[in-house]
Design a protein around this motif. Structure first.
Motif, PDB file in Angstrom:
ATOM      1  N   GLY A  95       0.783  -1.187   0.000  1.00 28.09           N
ATOM      2  CA  GLY A  95       0.189  -0.071   0.015  1.00 28.09           C
ATOM      3  C   GLY A  95       0.823   1.321   0.005  1.00 28.09           C
ATOM      4  N   GLN A  96       2.055   1.342   0.918  1.00 29.04           N
ATOM      5  CA  GLN A  96       2.725   2.451   1.026  1.00 29.04           C
ATOM      6  C   GLN A  96       3.439   2.696  -0.332  1.00 29.04           C
ATOM      7  OE1 GLN A  96       5.007   1.337   3.975  1.00 29.04           O
ATOM      8  NE2 GLN A  96       3.881   2.086   5.653  1.00 29.04           N
ATOM      9  N   LEU A  97       3.916   1.721  -1.110  1.00 27.70           N
ATOM     10  CA  LEU A  97       4.523   1.720  -2.389  1.00 27.70           C
ATOM     11  C   LEU A  97       3.739   2.239  -3.562  1.00 27.70           C
ATOM     12  CD1 LEU A  97       6.898  -1.297  -2.551  1.00 27.70           C
ATOM     13  CD2 LEU A  97       7.542   0.894  -2.347  1.00 27.70           C
ATOM     14  N   LEU A  98       2.383   1.711  -3.454  1.00 18.73           N
ATOM     15  CA  LEU A  98       1.358   2.131  -4.308  1.00 18.73           C
ATOM     16  C   LEU A  98       0.833   3.538  -4.049  1.00 18.73           C
ATOM     17  CD1 LEU A  98      -0.888  -0.764  -4.360  1.00 18.73           C
ATOM     18  CD2 LEU A  98       0.558  -0.223  -6.059  1.00 18.73           C
ATOM     19  N   LEU A  99       0.880   3.935  -2.814  1.00 22.04           N
ATOM     20  CA  LEU A  99       0.575   5.323  -2.458  1.00 22.04           C
ATOM     21  C   LEU A  99       1.635   6.304  -2.783  1.00 22.04           C
ATOM     22  CD1 LEU A  99      -1.556   7.349  -1.364  1.00 22.04           C
ATOM     23  CD2 LEU A  99      -0.156   6.839   0.868  1.00 22.04           C
ATOM     24  N   ASN A 100       2.894   5.955  -2.585  1.00 21.45           N
ATOM     25  CA  ASN A 100       4.042   6.931  -2.641  1.00 21.45           C
ATOM     26  C   ASN A 100       4.613   7.202  -4.100  1.00 21.45           C
ATOM     27  OD1 ASN A 100       3.818   7.687   0.045  1.00 21.45           O
ATOM     28  ND2 ASN A 100       5.187   5.829   0.695  1.00 21.45           N
ATOM     29  N   ASN A 101       4.575   5.960  -5.097  1.00 19.79           N
ATOM     30  CA  ASN A 101       5.216   5.906  -6.249  1.00 19.79           C
ATOM     31  C   ASN A 101       4.281   6.202  -7.432  1.00 19.79           C
ATOM     32  OD1 ASN A 101       7.626   5.357  -4.648  1.00 19.79           O
ATOM     33  ND2 ASN A 101       7.320   2.985  -4.902  1.00 19.79           N
ATOM     34  N   ALA A 102       3.028   6.592  -6.974  1.00 16.98           N
ATOM     35  CA  ALA A 102       1.951   6.426  -8.336  1.00 16.98           C
ATOM     36  C   ALA A 102       1.715   8.126  -8.279  1.00 16.98           C
ATOM     37  CB  ALA A 102       0.860   5.635  -8.153  1.00 16.98           C
ATOM     38  N   PRO A 103       1.441   8.507  -9.368  1.00 13.30           N
ATOM     39  CA  PRO A 103       1.075   9.937  -9.733  1.00 13.30           C
ATOM     40  C   PRO A 103      -0.073  10.271  -9.046  1.00 13.30           C
ATOM     41  CG  PRO A 103       1.799   9.033 -11.943  1.00 13.30           C
ATOM     42  CD  PRO A 103       1.646   7.984 -10.762  1.00 13.30           C
ATOM     43  N   VAL A 104      -0.912  11.520  -8.716  1.00 17.08           N
ATOM     44  CA  VAL A 104      -1.976  11.715  -8.076  1.00 17.08           C
ATOM     45  C   VAL A 104      -3.041  11.323  -8.816  1.00 17.08           C
ATOM     46  CG1 VAL A 104      -3.358  13.750  -7.202  1.00 17.08           C
ATOM     47  CG2 VAL A 104      -0.871  13.906  -7.074  1.00 17.08           C
ATOM     48  N   THR A 105      -2.968  11.392 -10.129  1.00 15.94           N
ATOM     49  CA  THR A 105      -4.296  10.807 -10.989  1.00 15.94           C
ATOM     50  C   THR A 105      -4.437   9.292 -10.820  1.00 15.94           C
ATOM     51  OG1 THR A 105      -2.865  10.561 -12.891  1.00 15.94           O
ATOM     52  CG2 THR A 105      -4.151  12.601 -12.543  1.00 15.94           C
ATOM     53  N   GLU A 106      -3.324   8.532 -10.606  1.00 13.86           N
ATOM     54  CA  GLU A 106      -3.317   7.080 -10.398  1.00 13.86           C
ATOM     55  C   GLU A 106      -3.767   6.796  -9.086  1.00 13.86           C
ATOM     56  OE1 GLU A 106      -0.357   4.928 -11.852  1.00 13.86           O
ATOM     57  OE2 GLU A 106      -0.036   5.481 -13.610  1.00 13.86           O
ATOM     58  N   GLN A 107      -3.471   7.720  -8.095  1.00 18.01           N
ATOM     59  CA  GLN A 107      -3.899   7.331  -6.875  1.00 18.01           C
ATOM     60  C   GLN A 107      -5.342   7.584  -6.748  1.00 18.01           C
ATOM     61  OE1 GLN A 107      -1.901  10.278  -3.999  1.00 18.01           O
ATOM     62  NE2 GLN A 107       0.220   9.450  -4.566  1.00 18.01           N
ATOM     63  N   LYS A 108      -5.936   8.347  -7.524  1.00 24.21           N
ATOM     64  CA  LYS A 108      -7.484   8.647  -7.459  1.00 24.21           C
ATOM     65  C   LYS A 108      -8.194   7.287  -7.965  1.00 24.21           C
ATOM     66  CE  LYS A 108      -7.574  13.563  -7.120  1.00 24.21           C
ATOM     67  NZ  LYS A 108      -7.850  14.599  -7.755  1.00 24.21           N
ATOM     68  N   GLU A 109      -7.308   6.977  -9.277  1.00 23.50           N
ATOM     69  CA  GLU A 109      -7.956   5.768 -10.105  1.00 23.50           C
ATOM     70  C   GLU A 109      -7.890   4.474  -9.045  1.00 23.50           C
ATOM     71  OE1 GLU A 109      -6.306   5.787 -13.786  1.00 23.50           O
ATOM     72  OE2 GLU A 109      -6.858   7.651 -14.389  1.00 23.50           O
ATOM     73  N   ASN A 110      -6.946   4.303  -8.555  1.00 23.18           N
ATOM     74  CA  ASN A 110      -6.473   2.924  -7.706  1.00 23.18           C
ATOM     75  C   ASN A 110      -6.642   3.202  -6.250  1.00 23.18           C
ATOM     76  OD1 ASN A 110      -5.562   1.667 -10.266  1.00 23.18           O
ATOM     77  ND2 ASN A 110      -3.793   2.771  -9.977  1.00 23.18           N
ATOM     78  N   LEU A 111      -7.582   4.232  -5.813  1.00 29.47           N
ATOM     79  CA  LEU A 111      -7.826   4.370  -4.425  1.00 29.47           C
ATOM     80  C   LEU A 111      -8.316   3.239  -3.485  1.00 29.47           C
ATOM     81  CD1 LEU A 111      -7.899   6.548  -2.219  1.00 29.47           C
ATOM     82  CD2 LEU A 111     -10.562   6.800  -2.836  1.00 29.47           C
ATOM     83  N   PHE A 112      -9.175   2.494  -4.104  1.00 29.18           N
ATOM     84  CA  PHE A 112      -9.682   1.107  -3.718  1.00 29.18           C
ATOM     85  C   PHE A 112      -8.540   0.271  -3.400  1.00 29.18           C
ATOM     86  CE2 PHE A 112     -14.151   2.032  -5.467  1.00 29.18           C
ATOM     87  CZ  PHE A 112     -14.485   2.879  -4.372  1.00 29.18           C
ATOM     88  N   GLU A 113      -7.752  -0.045  -4.255  1.00 32.95           N
ATOM     89  CA  GLU A 113      -6.568  -1.004  -4.335  1.00 32.95           C
ATOM     90  C   GLU A 113      -5.517  -0.631  -2.983  1.00 32.95           C
ATOM     91  OE1 GLU A 113      -7.908   0.157  -6.960  1.00 32.95           O
ATOM     92  OE2 GLU A 113      -8.338  -1.571  -8.169  1.00 32.95           O
ATOM     93  N   ILE A 114      -5.188   0.841  -2.928  1.00 30.57           N
ATOM     94  CA  ILE A 114      -4.390   1.381  -2.021  1.00 30.57           C
ATOM     95  C   ILE A 114      -4.859   1.113  -0.779  1.00 30.57           C
ATOM     96  CG2 ILE A 114      -3.056   3.611  -1.277  1.00 30.57           C
ATOM     97  CD1 ILE A 114      -3.144   4.361  -4.236  1.00 30.57           C
ATOM     98  N   VAL A 115      -6.156   1.589  -0.729  1.00 29.36           N
ATOM     99  CA  VAL A 115      -6.703   1.512   0.716  1.00 29.36           C
ATOM    100  C   VAL A 115      -6.777   0.138   1.305  1.00 29.36           C
ATOM    101  CG1 VAL A 115      -8.420   2.290   2.117  1.00 29.36           C
ATOM    102  CG2 VAL A 115      -7.637   3.756   0.665  1.00 29.36           C
ATOM    103  N   ASN A 116      -7.242  -0.644   0.482  1.00 28.30           N
ATOM    104  CA  ASN A 116      -7.539  -2.185   1.025  1.00 28.30           C
ATOM    105  C   ASN A 116      -6.056  -2.715   1.408  1.00 28.30           C
ATOM    106  OD1 ASN A 116     -10.125  -2.073   0.254  1.00 28.30           O
ATOM    107  ND2 ASN A 116      -9.862  -2.921  -1.768  1.00 28.30           N
ATOM    108  N   GLN A 117      -5.088  -2.356   0.717  1.00 26.14           N
ATOM    109  CA  GLN A 117      -3.853  -2.883   1.187  1.00 26.14           C
ATOM    110  C   GLN A 117      -3.534  -2.459   2.461  1.00 26.14           C
ATOM    111  OE1 GLN A 117      -2.047  -5.424  -0.157  1.00 26.14           O
ATOM    112  NE2 GLN A 117      -3.884  -5.448  -1.783  1.00 26.14           N
ATOM    113  N   LEU A 118      -3.668  -1.007   2.597  1.00 26.78           N
ATOM    114  CA  LEU A 118      -2.972  -0.467   3.935  1.00 26.78           C
ATOM    115  C   LEU A 118      -4.044  -0.735   5.012  1.00 26.78           C
ATOM    116  CD1 LEU A 118      -2.798   3.430   2.442  1.00 26.78           C
ATOM    117  CD2 LEU A 118      -0.746   1.761   3.380  1.00 26.78           C
ATOM    118  N   ASN A 119      -5.296  -1.109   4.840  1.00 24.29           N
ATOM    119  CA  ASN A 119      -6.211  -1.498   5.925  1.00 24.29           C
ATOM    120  C   ASN A 119      -5.848  -2.919   6.570  1.00 24.29           C
ATOM    121  OD1 ASN A 119      -7.655   1.017   5.834  1.00 24.29           O
ATOM    122  ND2 ASN A 119      -9.331   0.080   4.610  1.00 24.29           N
ATOM    123  N   ILE A 120      -5.350  -3.833   5.595  1.00 24.46           N
ATOM    124  CA  ILE A 120      -5.064  -4.893   6.197  1.00 24.46           C
ATOM    125  C   ILE A 120      -3.929  -4.801   6.888  1.00 24.46           C
ATOM    126  CG2 ILE A 120      -4.074  -7.303   5.376  1.00 24.46           C
ATOM    127  CD1 ILE A 120      -5.603  -7.079   2.706  1.00 24.46           C
ATOM    128  N   GLY A 121      -2.935  -3.890   6.947  1.00 28.05           N
ATOM    129  CA  GLY A 121      -1.786  -3.743   7.770  1.00 28.05           C
ATOM    130  C   GLY A 121      -2.017  -2.682   8.695  1.00 28.05           C
TER     131      GLY A 121
END
Length: 988
Positions: free
Chosen positions: A50-76
Motif C-alpha cells: 500500500g505504501q509503495l502504491l501510494l508513494n510511487n504513483a502519480p496523483v491521478t493514478e492514486q485516485k483511480e486506484n484508491l480502493f486498491e491502495i486503501v485495501n492494502q493499507l487497511n490490512i496492515g
C-alpha cells in the motif's frame, strides 16, 4: 512479487523514466505465490504494498486506484502506530467511502467509513474535528443506504453528542427521518424533525390549531405579494448556512407530515416558502414550491397556480442538476401537479423517471413512493390488468429489497386489488390475498397513524365493493376513507374518492329513509362542485366522471331525458380519453337505467358494451359478476361464446373429419369441382416453397378469409412459414417463432396447439378470454378460424385465418372445406418434407463423397510427405555419418600438420643458423643434425604422408557414396557444390 500480490496489473514507478508492469499468469499462480509468504509477515507485506502504491504513483493514478491502495493499507493498519499515519489512513478511508457511495456500493462505503472511524480516538473530535465529523456522517448515510437501520442509530447518536453546532447535526437528523420513514415509524420521524428544527431556530407547534395554519398561509401570501410565480426562479441563491440547514430539514419533513401529521404540513410548507423568499433559493426550496402549490389547490381550489408552482419546481431543479433533487421533484410534480391540467397518463413516465433516478442515487424514500404512485395512477386510468399485475410484482420485489416498507404497503394494496379483479372466484371485496392482508395490516397502520395507507385501503375497498354491487359495504368503506382523506390530499386519489363516493350514495338512495335522502343529495352536490372545478381544468380526466354522476342524479330524480344525455356523454368522454373501466361502468349504469325503465332491448346493447369493456380491461371478476346478475341481457353473447367454443369446434381424427354443425354431408353444401381443383393443385406440388405458396393462395380464395398465416412444427417449436393477405402475393419460407410475431393472437394459437381442435370465433371481440389479447385489442378482427394440420395423428402445423369485414364469415361449409384442404395439405406437406429431406440427403451424400475424395487425396499427399520425410531423415543420417567420417581423418591430418609445422620451422632455423655461422662446415652440420634427431624427424615424414594419403582415400570413398546416392534418388540429389567441396578438400 509483493506488488503483484496486491494487484495483478498494478504499475509502479521504479525510476523517473521507466514503469515496470507485473502480472501473474493465472489467479492460481498468484494464490500460490501469496501462500509462500509467512503468516506473520502478511500484514507487513500488505502495508508495504500500500505504501509503495501510494508513494510511487502519480496523483491521478492514486485516485483511480484508491480502493486498491486503501485495501492494502487497511490490512496492515494494526502495524501503523504513528498518529499522523493513522490520520492519513483515516482520510484515505473517507475518500474511499465517498467514492464507493457515489458508485452505489453502499455496503463498501459503510465498511470504509467504519474502518476510518476505528483509526481515530475520542480526542480526534477536538484535534481533527472535520475529518471525524465527516466519517461519522458518511457512516450514518451509508448505513441507511445499505438498509442497516441499527447502524444509523449508532453513528447518528455519536454525531448528535459530539457535533459542535446545530448545522453540523442536520445531516444525520435528515438521515434519521428517512430511516424512520422506511420502517413506517412516521410519528417518530415527525418528532425527530421538529426536534432538529428547534436547533436551527424554527419552532413549529406539535398540534397546530386552525388559527396557526391561517396565520402561516396569510404570512406567505403577504410575502408573495407583487411577485410572479415564474419570477421566483430568479431569487438569489441562499448562502446562510443555518438557513440552508433549516430548509434541508423542512424538506425532509414533507413526507412524514403529509402521511402522518397532515395538520402540520401547511406550517412546514409555509415556513420553507418564507425562508426561500427571504434568503434565496436552495436545492431544498424546490419541494416547497410544489407543496405550496398543492396547498393552494386544496385550500383555495387554485388549480392553475398549483400547476405553475409545479413547473417552477421542475425548472429550478434543472438548475441545480442533482439526481437527488430530480427524484424528489419529479415525484412531487408527478403525484400532485400534472393531473390537474393534463391527462393522467403523462404522469407515468415522470414518476418512473423519479423511481429510476432515486434508485440510482440512493434516494430510496422518494424512489419507492414514486414507484408506488406510478402504478396507483396506472390502475386509476384503466391499464390492462394482466400486464399491470405483472409489472407491479416486479416493483413490489424491488421495494422489498431496499426495505421501503412505507411505499411497499401502499403498493401492495393496489396490487391486491388488481389480483382480486383478475380472480373471478375469490372474495373480491376483501383485501386478503397473496400480497396483502387487511386484517393484520390495518390495526398496525392505525396505531402509527399512517393516514395515507389507511386511505388507500378504504378507497380500494370502496371501488371494489361498488363495482361488484356491494353498495352497503361500499358506503361503509367510503365513510371510513373520508376520515383519512387528508392523507392523500392533492393526489388523484381525492377526485377518484369523490367520484365513487357519489356513485355509492346514489346507488343506496332508493333504499334509505327520506331524511337520509336529502343528506345524500347534498353530499353528491358538494362532490360535484369539486368535480366541476377539476373538470374545467382537466376535462380529459374528470369530465366523464362528472357526467356519469350527473346521469345517476337525474336517474334517481326521474329526469330520464337528462339522464340519457349524460350517460351517453360519460360513455363517449371515457372512451375518447381511454378510461376503459369507466367507459364500461357508464355502459353498465346506462343498461341498468334502461332495464329499470322497461327498455330491455336498449339495455341489452349497453350491457353488451359494458361486458366487452370489462373484458378488455381484464376484470374477470366483474365479467363473471355481469354474467351472474344479467344473464338475460347477455344471452346473445353467452350463446355466441358457447357457439364459438363448443358448437363450432371440429375434431380431427385419422382419416376422418367430424363436425357438430348441422350440415348432413359435404356434398350438400360444397362445390365438388372446387374441392377437386384445389386438392389437385395442392397435391401436385412437391417442393416446399411452391407448395406453401399454392396452399396459401387456395385457402385465401376458398375459405372466405382476408388473411391467412401458416405455422409448421419444427424441432418442437411452432414457426411461421408463410402468410398471405387478400390481394397480395404469399410470403413463404419464413422462419419466425410465433412468440416473436405481432400478427397472430397467441392465446388462441396455444389453445389449438394443445387441444388440436379447430376453433371458430363468430365474433372475436366478444370472447372474454381473448378480449384482452394484445393482437385482438389492436386489430379488432371480426371472424377467426384456427385449425390444426394433422397427419396420421401427428401435428404438423396450424392454419390461422381471419376476416376483418364480417362476423360469422367462417360458416360450417367453409369449415368443412378447410378441413378437407388441411387433410390434403397434411399429406402434401409430409411428402414435401420427405422430398426436401431426400434432397438434403442427396446433397449431403454429394458433399460427403467430395469430402472423401479430398480426404483420399490428402491421405496420398500425407503418405508421400511421410516417405519424403523418411528419405530426408535417411539423408540426414547419411550426411551426419559423412561428416563424422570426414572429421576423423581431417582432424588427424590437422593435428599432424600442427605438430610437424613447428618441428620443420625449428629445423629450418637451425639450418639457417649453421649456414650463416659455419658456411664451410657441412659435415659439422650433418653431425649436428644427427644430434637434434633430424634423421628421426625426416623418417616420420613418410608416415605422415601415408596417413594423409589414407585420409584422402577415405574421402574419395565417401564422395563416391554420395554420388551413388544422388544418382539413385533423383528427388534428393546432392548439390554439386558438396561434390566440389569434397574434391577441393582432397586436392588440398
Amino acid at each position: 512479487s509483493y506488488l503483484s500480490i496486491a494487484n495483478r496489473n498494478q504499475q509502479v514507478a521504479i525510476s523517473n523514466e521507466q514503469l515496470a508492469s507485473y502480472k501473474f499468469l493465472h489467479d492460481r499462480v498468484q494464490q500460490a505465490a501469496y501462500s509462500l509468504i509467512p503468516n506473520d509477515q502478511k500484514q507487513a507485506t500488505h502495508l508495504k504494498i500500500g505504501q509503495l502504491l501510494l508513494n510511487n504513483a502519480p496523483v491521478t493514478e492514486q485516485k483511480e486506484n484508491l480502493f486498491e491502495i486503501v485495501n492494502q493499507l487497511n490490512i496492515g493498519k494494526s502495524l501503523i502506530i504513528q498518529p499522523e499515519a493513522q490520520i492519513e489512513l483515516a482520510q484515505l478511508n473517507l475518500n474511499a467511502a465517498e467514492k464507493a457511495r457515489d458508485a452505489t456500493a453502499y455496503s463498501a462505503a459503510l465498511d470504509y467509513a467504519t474502518t476510518g472511524i476505528a483509526l481515530l480516538n475520542s480526542h480526534n473530535w477536538q484535534t481533527h474535528y472535520n475529518l471525524t465529523l465527516a466519517l461519522h456522517e458518511l457512516a450514518t448515510e451509508a448505513a441507511y443506504l445499505s438498509v442497516n437501520f441499527e447502524q444509523i442509530e449508532k453513528w447518528a447518536d455519536i454525531v448528535l453528542q459530539q457535533a459542535k453546532t446545530a448545522v453540523d447535526k442536520m445531516k444525520v437528523y435528515a438521515v434519521k427521518v428517512q430511516g424512520y420513514m422506511a420502517q413506517v415509524k412516521k410519528l417518530e420521524a415527525v418528532k425527530i424533525g421538529l426536534e432538529a428544527l428547534e436547533l436551527v431556530g424554527v419552532s413549529l407547534p406539535k398540534s397546530p390549531q386552525p388559527s396557526d395554519i391561517q396565520q402561516a398561509i396569510t404570512q406567505t401570501v403577504s410575502n408573495l405579494q407583487g411577485k410572479k410565480i415564474e419570477d421566483l426562479i430568479n431569487l438569489p441563491l441562499m448562502t446562510d448556512v443555518e438557513k440552508l440547514a433549516a430548509t434541508q430539514m423542512l424538506a425532509s419533513m414533507f413526507t412524514p407530515t403529509y402521511q402522518a401529521a397532515p395538520a402540520l404540513l401547511p406550517l412546514v410548507t409555509c415556513e420553507l416558502m418564507n425562508l426561500s423568499i427571504s434568503y434565496g433559493n436552495s436545492p431544498f426550496s424546490t419541494p416547497g414550491y410544489v407543496f405550496y402549490g398543492m396547498l393552494l389547490n386544496s385550500v383555495f381550489q387554485d388549480i392553475e397556480s398549483s400547476y405553475q408552482f409545479g413547473k417552477l419546481a421542475i425548472n429550478l431543479a434543472e438548475q441545480f442538476n442533482s439526481l437527488e433533487i430530480k427524484t424528489h421533484i419529479f415525484h412531487l410534480v408527478g403525484s400532485f401537479s400534472i393531473h390537474g391540467k393534463a391527462h393522467i397518463r403523462e404522469t407515468l413516465p415522470i414518476l418512473w423517471d423519479s423511481y429510476e433516478s432515486g434508485v440510482e442515487c440512493g434516494s430510496f424514500e422518494y424512489a419507492g413512493i414514486s414507484g408506488m404512485v406510478r402504478y396507483k395512477y396506472a390502475y386509476f386510468m384503466g391499464q390492462e390488468l394482466t400486464a399491470l399485475a405483472r409489472e407491479m410484482a416486479f416493483v413490489r420485489d424491488a421495494l422489498a429489497r431496499i426495505k421501503q416498507e412505507n411505499a411497499l404497503g401502499c403498493h401492495q394494496i393496489t396490487q391486491q386489488s388488481v389480483l382480486n379483479l383478475l380472480n373471478p372466484s375469490g372474495n373480491t371485496c376483501s383485501l386478503r390475498g397473496e400480497v396483502y392482508n387487511e386484517e393484520t395490516r390495518l390495526p398496525l397502520m392505525k396505531q402509527v397513524n399512517d393516514r395515507t395507507e389507511v386511505t388507500y385501503l378504504y378507497l380500494n375497498k370502496l371501488i371494489l365493493c361498488y363495482l361488484l354491487g356491494e353498495y352497503q359495504q361500499a358506503q361503509e368503506n367510503s365513510l371510513e376513507s373520508e376520515q383519512y382523506l387528508d392523507g392523500v390530499q392533492g393526489m388523484m386519489s381525492v377526485p377518484v374518492f369523490h367520484f365513487y363516493d357519489s356513485l355509492t350514495h346514489l346507488a343506496i338512495y332508493p333504499s334509505v329513509p327520506d331524511s337520509q335522502q336529502e343528506d345524500i343529495l347534498s353530499r353528491v352536490t358538494k362532490n360535484q362542485e369539486k368535480m366541476k372545478l377539476w373538470s374545467d381544468h382537466a376535462p380529459m380526466n374528470f369530465q366523464h366522471k362528472f357526467d356519469l354522476v350527473a346521469a345517476e342524479q337525474f336517474r334517481i330524480l326521474g329526469n330520464k331525458t337528462e339522464a340519457i344525455e349524460y350517460y351517453d356523454l360519460a360513455i363517449s368522454g371515457a372512451k375518447a380519453n381511454e378510461y376503459i373501466q369507466e367507459e364500461a361502468l357508464a355502459n353498465e349504469l346506462a343498461a341498468k337505467f334502461y332495464l329499470d325503465w322497461g327498455r330491455q332491448r336498449i339495455a341489452v346493447d349497453y350491457m353488451i358494451e359494458a361486458y366487452y369493456g370489462y373484458a378488455r380491461w381484464g376484470a374477470k371478476a366483474k365479467v363473471a359478476d355481469l354474467e351472474r346478475r344479467y344473464p338475460q341481457l347477455l344471452a346473445s353473447i353467452l350463446q355466441k361464446n358457447r357457439t364459438a367454443f363448443l358448437v363450432n369446434e371440429t375434431v380431427f381424427a385419422t382419416g376422418t373429419v367430424t363436425s357438430t354443425s348441422s350440415s348432413s354431408s359435404v356434398s350438400d353444401s360444397l362445390d365438388l369441382a372446387a374441392i377437386l381443383k384445389a386438392s389437385q393443385a395442392i397435391s401436385g406440388e412437391i417442393e416446399l416453397e411452391k407448395l406453401l405458396a399454392s396452399l396459401l393462395a387456395i385457402v385465401i380464395e376458398n375459405a372466405g378469409a382476408d388473411k391467412c398465416v401458416l405455422m409448421l412444427l419444427q424441432d418442437s417449436r411452432l414457426l411461421i412459414k408463410g402468410s398471405i393477405i387478400e390481394g397480395s402475393e404469399p410470403i413463404v419460407l419464413q422462419h419466425l417463432p410465433i412468440e416473436d410475431s405481432q400478427d397472430i393472437p397467441l392465446k388462441l394459437i396455444y389453445k389449438v396447439l394443445h387441444n388440436r381442435q379447430t376453433t371458430v370465433l363468430i365474433d372475436a371481440t366478444a370472447d372474454p378470454i381473448l378480449a384482452n389479447d394484445p393482437y385482438i385489442m389492436r386489430q379488432q378482427p371480426q371472424s377467426i378460424l384456427c385449425s390444426p394440420i394433422l397427419h396420421q395423428g401427428k401435428l404438423l402445423g396450424i392454419l390461422y385465418l381471419e376476416n376483418n369485414l364480417a362476423t360469422g364469415a367462417f360458416t360450417s361449409d367453409r369449415v368443412e372445406l378447410l378441413n378437407l384442404l388441411c387433410t390434403q395439405a397434411a399429406i402434401s406437406l409430409e411428402n414435401a418434407r420427405l422430398y426436401e429431406r431426400s434432397l438434403e440427403y442427396s446433397q449431403q451424400l454429394e458433399r460427403s463423397f467430395g469430402e472423401l475424395q479430398q480426404k483420399s487425396e490428402d491421405l496420398q499427399q500425407a503418405q508421400l510427405q511421410i516417405v519424403q520425410s523418411e528419405k530426408m531423415s535417411a539423408l540426414g543420417n547419411l550426411v551426419a555419418g559423412v561428416a563424422h567420417e570426414m572429421n576423423n581423418p581431417l582432424g588427424f591430418i590437422a593435428a599432424s600438420l600442427k605438430q610437424t609445422k613447428p618441428t620443420f620451422a625449428d629445423l629450418v632455423e637451425h639450418l639457417k643458423l649453421y649456414q650463416e655461422s659455419l658456411p664451410n662446415k657441412s659435415e659439422e652440420i650433418l653431425e649436428h643434425a644427427q644430434e637434434i634427431d633430424l634423421e628421426y624427424t625426416l623418417s616420420d615424414l613418410p608416415k605422415m604422408i601415408d596417413s594423409m594419403s589414407m585420409a584422402c582415400d577415405r574421402l574419395k570413398n565417401i564422395s563416391t557414396s554420395l554420388r551413388t546416392f544422388s544418382r539413385a534418388d533423383q528427388d534428393y540429389k546432392v548439390p554439386f557444390n558438396i561434390h566440389q567441396g569434397i574434391d577441393s578438400t582432397i586436392s588440398g
